[in-house]
Structure formats: C-alpha cells, structure tokens
Scaffold this active site. Sequence first.
Site, PDB file in Angstrom:
ATOM      1  N   TYR A   1     -24.009  23.050 -23.867  1.00 46.05           N
ATOM      2  CA  TYR A   1     -22.658  22.501 -23.686  1.00 46.05           C
ATOM      3  C   TYR A   1     -21.680  23.165 -24.662  1.00 46.05           C
ATOM      4  O   TYR A   1     -20.553  23.493 -24.303  1.00 46.05           O
ATOM      5  CB  TYR A   1     -22.642  20.981 -23.910  1.00 46.05           C
TER       6      TYR A   1
ATOM      7  N   LYS B   1     -18.161  25.399 -24.058  1.00 50.99           N
ATOM      8  CA  LYS B   1     -16.862  25.045 -24.656  1.00 50.99           C
ATOM      9  C   LYS B   1     -16.284  26.241 -25.418  1.00 50.99           C
ATOM     10  O   LYS B   1     -15.097  26.550 -25.306  1.00 50.99           O
ATOM     11  CB  LYS B   1     -17.032  23.848 -25.609  1.00 50.99           C
TER      12      LYS B   1
ATOM     13  N   GLN C   1     -20.367  16.897 -31.592  1.00 57.76           N
ATOM     14  CA  GLN C   1     -21.217  16.995 -30.408  1.00 57.76           C
ATOM     15  C   GLN C   1     -22.253  15.862 -30.419  1.00 57.76           C
ATOM     16  O   GLN C   1     -22.996  15.717 -31.388  1.00 57.76           O
ATOM     17  CB  GLN C   1     -21.916  18.367 -30.375  1.00 57.76           C
ATOM     18  N   LEU C   2     -22.268  15.092 -29.361  1.00 60.86           N
ATOM     19  CA  LEU C   2     -23.208  13.970 -29.253  1.00 60.86           C
ATOM     20  C   LEU C   2     -24.285  14.311 -28.225  1.00 60.86           C
ATOM     21  O   LEU C   2     -24.019  15.069 -27.292  1.00 60.86           O
ATOM     22  CB  LEU C   2     -22.450  12.704 -28.832  1.00 60.86           C
TER      23      LEU C   2
ATOM     24  N   ASP D   1     -11.715  14.596 -28.011  1.00 56.16           N
ATOM     25  CA  ASP D   1     -12.688  13.976 -27.097  1.00 56.16           C
ATOM     26  C   ASP D   1     -12.226  12.570 -26.693  1.00 56.16           C
ATOM     27  O   ASP D   1     -12.791  11.966 -25.785  1.00 56.16           O
ATOM     28  CB  ASP D   1     -14.060  13.857 -27.787  1.00 56.16           C
TER      29      ASP D   1
ATOM     30  N   ARG E   1     -20.824   1.965 -17.598  1.00 59.08           N
ATOM     31  CA  ARG E   1     -19.822   1.386 -18.512  1.00 59.08           C
ATOM     32  C   ARG E   1     -19.933   2.006 -19.900  1.00 59.08           C
ATOM     33  O   ARG E   1     -19.643   1.357 -20.908  1.00 59.08           O
ATOM     34  CB  ARG E   1     -19.989  -0.126 -18.587  1.00 59.08           C
ATOM     35  N   SER E   2     -20.367   3.282 -19.947  1.00 59.27           N
ATOM     36  CA  SER E   2     -20.519   3.929 -21.260  1.00 59.27           C
ATOM     37  C   SER E   2     -19.147   4.235 -21.859  1.00 59.27           C
ATOM     38  O   SER E   2     -18.135   4.254 -21.145  1.00 59.27           O
ATOM     39  CB  SER E   2     -21.315   5.225 -21.117  1.00 59.27           C
TER      40      SER E   2
ATOM     41  N   GLY F   1     -20.638  22.026 -10.300  1.00 59.02           N
ATOM     42  CA  GLY F   1     -19.365  22.572  -9.802  1.00 59.02           C
ATOM     43  C   GLY F   1     -18.328  21.511  -9.498  1.00 59.02           C
ATOM     44  O   GLY F   1     -17.306  21.798  -8.867  1.00 59.02           O
TER      45      GLY F   1
ATOM     46  N   VAL G   1     -17.486  17.626 -11.544  1.00 56.63           N
ATOM     47  CA  VAL G   1     -16.905  17.039 -12.758  1.00 56.63           C
ATOM     48  C   VAL G   1     -17.196  17.895 -14.009  1.00 56.63           C
ATOM     49  O   VAL G   1     -16.362  17.990 -14.904  1.00 56.63           O
ATOM     50  CB  VAL G   1     -17.433  15.596 -12.948  1.00 56.63           C
ATOM     51  N   GLY G   2     -18.372  18.539 -14.049  1.00 57.07           N
ATOM     52  CA  GLY G   2     -18.778  19.295 -15.250  1.00 57.07           C
ATOM     53  C   GLY G   2     -17.727  20.285 -15.744  1.00 57.07           C
ATOM     54  O   GLY G   2     -17.275  20.197 -16.890  1.00 57.07           O
TER      55      GLY G   2
HETATM   56  P1  NDP Z   1     -25.202   6.275 -20.350  1.00 57.16           P
HETATM   57  O1  NDP Z   1     -26.687   6.278 -20.275  1.00 57.16           O
HETATM   58  O2  NDP Z   1     -24.541   6.118 -21.665  1.00 57.16           O
HETATM   59  O3  NDP Z   1     -24.638   5.132 -19.391  1.00 57.16           O
HETATM   60  C1  NDP Z   1     -25.171   4.943 -18.117  1.00 57.16           C
HETATM   61  C2  NDP Z   1     -24.497   3.764 -17.479  1.00 57.16           C
HETATM   62  O4  NDP Z   1     -25.026   3.617 -16.171  1.00 57.16           O
HETATM   63  C3  NDP Z   1     -24.741   2.449 -18.219  1.00 57.16           C
HETATM   64  O5  NDP Z   1     -23.559   1.702 -18.272  1.00 57.16           O
HETATM   65  C4  NDP Z   1     -25.816   1.761 -17.386  1.00 57.16           C
HETATM   66  O6  NDP Z   1     -25.732   0.346 -17.403  1.00 57.16           O
HETATM   67  C5  NDP Z   1     -25.492   2.262 -15.999  1.00 57.16           C
HETATM   68  N1  NDP Z   1     -26.658   2.273 -15.137  1.00 57.16           N
HETATM   69  C6  NDP Z   1     -27.864   2.820 -15.380  1.00 57.16           C
HETATM   70  N2  NDP Z   1     -28.706   2.591 -14.361  1.00 57.16           N
HETATM   71  C7  NDP Z   1     -28.029   1.872 -13.455  1.00 57.16           C
HETATM   72  C8  NDP Z   1     -28.357   1.332 -12.196  1.00 57.16           C
HETATM   73  N3  NDP Z   1     -29.566   1.479 -11.655  1.00 57.16           N
HETATM   74  N4  NDP Z   1     -27.405   0.626 -11.534  1.00 57.16           N
HETATM   75  C9  NDP Z   1     -26.173   0.474 -12.050  1.00 57.16           C
HETATM   76  N5  NDP Z   1     -25.802   0.982 -13.254  1.00 57.16           N
HETATM   77  C10 NDP Z   1     -26.717   1.672 -13.940  1.00 57.16           C
HETATM   78  O7  NDP Z   1     -24.759   7.645 -19.638  1.00 57.16           O
HETATM   79  P2  NDP Z   1     -23.339   8.416 -19.708  1.00 57.16           P
HETATM   80  O8  NDP Z   1     -22.250   7.523 -19.305  1.00 57.16           O
HETATM   81  O9  NDP Z   1     -23.228   9.157 -20.967  1.00 57.16           O
HETATM   82  O10 NDP Z   1     -23.588   9.515 -18.571  1.00 57.16           O
HETATM   83  C11 NDP Z   1     -23.778   9.131 -17.223  1.00 57.16           C
HETATM   84  C12 NDP Z   1     -24.088  10.377 -16.411  1.00 57.16           C
HETATM   85  O11 NDP Z   1     -22.988  11.246 -16.467  1.00 57.16           O
HETATM   86  C13 NDP Z   1     -25.279  11.180 -16.917  1.00 57.16           C
HETATM   87  O12 NDP Z   1     -25.937  11.781 -15.834  1.00 57.16           O
HETATM   88  C14 NDP Z   1     -24.649  12.251 -17.773  1.00 57.16           C
HETATM   89  O13 NDP Z   1     -25.445  13.417 -17.873  1.00 57.16           O
HETATM   90  C15 NDP Z   1     -23.389  12.513 -16.993  1.00 57.16           C
HETATM   91  N6  NDP Z   1     -22.294  13.039 -17.780  1.00 57.16           N
HETATM   92  C16 NDP Z   1     -21.658  14.112 -17.245  1.00 57.16           C
HETATM   93  C17 NDP Z   1     -20.617  14.673 -17.900  1.00 57.16           C
HETATM   94  C18 NDP Z   1     -19.953  15.830 -17.268  1.00 57.16           C
HETATM   95  O14 NDP Z   1     -19.215  16.532 -17.929  1.00 57.16           O
HETATM   96  N7  NDP Z   1     -20.164  16.040 -15.973  1.00 57.16           N
HETATM   97  C19 NDP Z   1     -20.157  14.192 -19.199  1.00 57.16           C
HETATM   98  C20 NDP Z   1     -20.839  12.991 -19.646  1.00 57.16           C
HETATM   99  C21 NDP Z   1     -21.877  12.467 -18.945  1.00 57.16           C
HETATM  100  P3  NDP Z   1     -25.956  -0.519 -18.754  1.00 57.16           P
HETATM  101  O15 NDP Z   1     -24.689  -0.398 -19.527  1.00 57.16           O
HETATM  102  O16 NDP Z   1     -26.197  -1.885 -18.253  1.00 57.16           O
HETATM  103  O17 NDP Z   1     -27.126   0.100 -19.459  1.00 57.16           O
END
Ligand code: NDP
Length: 323
Positions: free
Chosen positions: A74, A78, A122-123, A147, A195-196, A295, A297-298
């Site tokens: 990543y 950047k 970077q996280l 960020d 909801r992250s 191709g 959101v990334g």
């Molecule tokens: P997190 O693991 O921090 O959050 C995942 C969320 O999805 C949580 O809120 C979780 O709920 C929820 N979830 C998990 N399983 C289910 C399910 N079966 N049904 C409903 N909700 C569910 O992940 P991130 O938010 O960091 O990332 C999410 C995705 O996005 C990943 O694939 C990541 O790689 C991708 N990503 C892509 C980016 C890009 O630039 N394209 C940038 C950042 C992330 P709960 O809160 O209850 O645990």
Amino acid sequence: MFLCLSRLSLRLGRVSRCHGDRRLIATVVSGTKTARDVKQRLVLQVEQMQTHFSGFRPGLVVLQVGDRDDSNLYISSKLKAAAEIGINAKHIRLPSTTCQDEVLRNILALNEDPEVHGLIVQLPLDSDKPMDQDLITNAVSPLKDVDGLSCVNAGRLSRGELRDCFLPCTPQGCMELIRQTGVSVAGKQAVVIGRSKIVGAPMHDLLLWNHATVTVCHSRTKDLPDQVSRAHILVVGMGRAELIQGDWIKEGAVVIDCGINYVTDESRPSGRKVVGDVHYASANQRAGFLTPVPGGVGPMTVAMLMQNTVISAQRFLQNQTRT
Ligand code: NDP
C-alpha cells in the site's frame, strides 16, 4: 455525456426487465479511470503552486512501524502516486521494536515540520511493543491528518462540518464514484455494511450529510439480505469475500464494493486472486452501477489521499500569505 449514457443505460435496463426478455447489466464505475482524472487535476494544481510559490511542493510523510508485506504494498502505491503528482513524499519506517513513546516523538516532530503538510500513520501498526492505536492516530495534528482518522476530523465529519475537516480517503473515494454515476444521493435509501472507523462509520456520515437516509449494518445485523434489498445506494466494506449476492440487491441500485479479499485461484501463477465483498457476476445482473474489484474503490483511496495532501498544502500557503 457519460452521465447521460449512464442514466440511459439504467433506464434501458429497467424497460427491458419489464418485458422480461433481457437482463440488466450494470454500468461499471471505474475507479482506475476516475482516479487518473483526479490525479491529472492535482498535477496541474501542484504545478501552479510551484510556479507561484518559488518551487514549493506539498509534502507527505508515511510513517510505518514494522514491515508488513501488505502495508509495504500500500505504501509503495502511495509513494508512486505522490511522485507522479509532484508531491514530495517520504517514507519513515521504524523497526517493530520501537516503543510507543518513540513513535509519538516522531509524530510530534513531524507535526512541527513546515515542509510536511500531510502525515499518515500506516495501519495496522506492526509492533512487538504494546501500542495504543487511537492515541497514536490522535497524536497527528488535525491540520496534517490527511487520512481523516483523528477524533477532531471524525467529530467534525459526524457533525456535518464537511468543509472544515479532512475526509477519510476510502469513503471520500466512494462518494466520488457515486457522483460519477449521476445518481443523486439526496432522499435516497442508503445502506452501509460495516461500521469501522476507516470505512463504514465515516461512510455513514458522508451519505447522511449528503442527505441520504442511511442504515448501517454490522456483524450483529439480522437479515442482511432484507436490509440490502432496501438500498438505492449500497456501500459494502466488511472484508467477507463475495458475501453479498446479486439477488439481494435492488434492481438498478448503485453498488460500491470496498472489499479486498484474497481467495484461492489455482489458474493463476500466484495461486490466488483478489475479490470484493460483493458477488460480482450476480450483482452485475441486478445493479444499475457497480464498482469492480480490483480497479474500483482501491485506486480512489490513493487518489483521495493525494487530494487531501494538496488541500492541506493549499491551506498552509493561505495561512502563510495571511501572516
Ligand atoms: P473491519 O474489519 O475493521 O470492519 C469490518 C466491518 O464489517 C465491521 O463493522 C463488522 O461488524 C462488519 N462485518 C463483518 N462481517 C459481517 C457480516 N457477516 N455481516 C455484516 N457485517 C459484517 O474492516 P475495514 O472496515 O477496515 O475494511 C473492510 C473491507 O474494506 C476489507 O476488505 C478491507 O480490506 C477493505 N478496505 C479497502 C480499502 C480500499 O482502499 N479499497 C481501504 C480500507 C479497507 P462488527 O463491527 O460488528 O464487527
């Protein structure tokens, strides 16, 4: 032109479904193309800064703790984007043995450095020592938090003060892709899955303050297919490979897939491929607009980071010329 064609294809799809003789094929919303357009605009803005402010260049620092392979990947994308745009980007890698105080000291020094306009950590942190990720994220000056992850910026966003904050890059990129479809957000039912702090929560805020009615789903949500079926606009960020099925999706919906998941694919030399959280083939038969993975959101996430860095540098210059 694009908007007209997009709307037309959506309309045609609906008509053909009424006649039951053809399936709707979603319009692909390309993040690669949109990100390229954003970056071209930023190149011009940076050139203007250089011309008007004696060679001034926006400065971005990526601070990494440890050496995770995915983080390295990543970070390199950047740094590459920054170099293309003319942003002066620096990568600081601290060993995984670094203690939290040392990380904080680095951040505080970078906060004071006038040549740094954007600073990201970077996280996830890859450390042998205990680390308070929230403390570290919040140590970054809100003025350089490109960020958009600090409490100050997240708080402003949650209150709808969109102009005064840095918007987190992934949700901002999603909004940009939704705009590309020409579908208005105001008054629509939007469903966000996840909801992250990085994706789902700020996506909720952005859609809300763009006047959608928003439902957020998470791992405890009951009957996910029912929630999904209500969405005119669906944004998925949960990290579950191809979980969202096409027949859950409302016909003609805008579907934005943030997921990045690696699954086995023996046909490839690497033995794996990347897929989203949405089952693309079946969603393609239902959605009006759909982002691909890869191709989609990334590339937008990287482009929005560059945009935030340029905005931060512009604000810095405005403050300099005022004083
Ligand atoms: P997190 O693991 O921090 O959050 C995942 C969320 O999805 C949580 O809120 C979780 O709920 C929820 N979830 C998990 N399983 C289910 C399910 N079966 N049904 C409903 N909700 C569910 O992940 P991130 O938010 O960091 O990332 C999410 C995705 O996005 C990943 O694939 C990541 O790689 C991708 N990503 C892509 C980016 C890009 O630039 N394209 C940038 C950042 C992330 P709960 O809160 O209850 O645990």
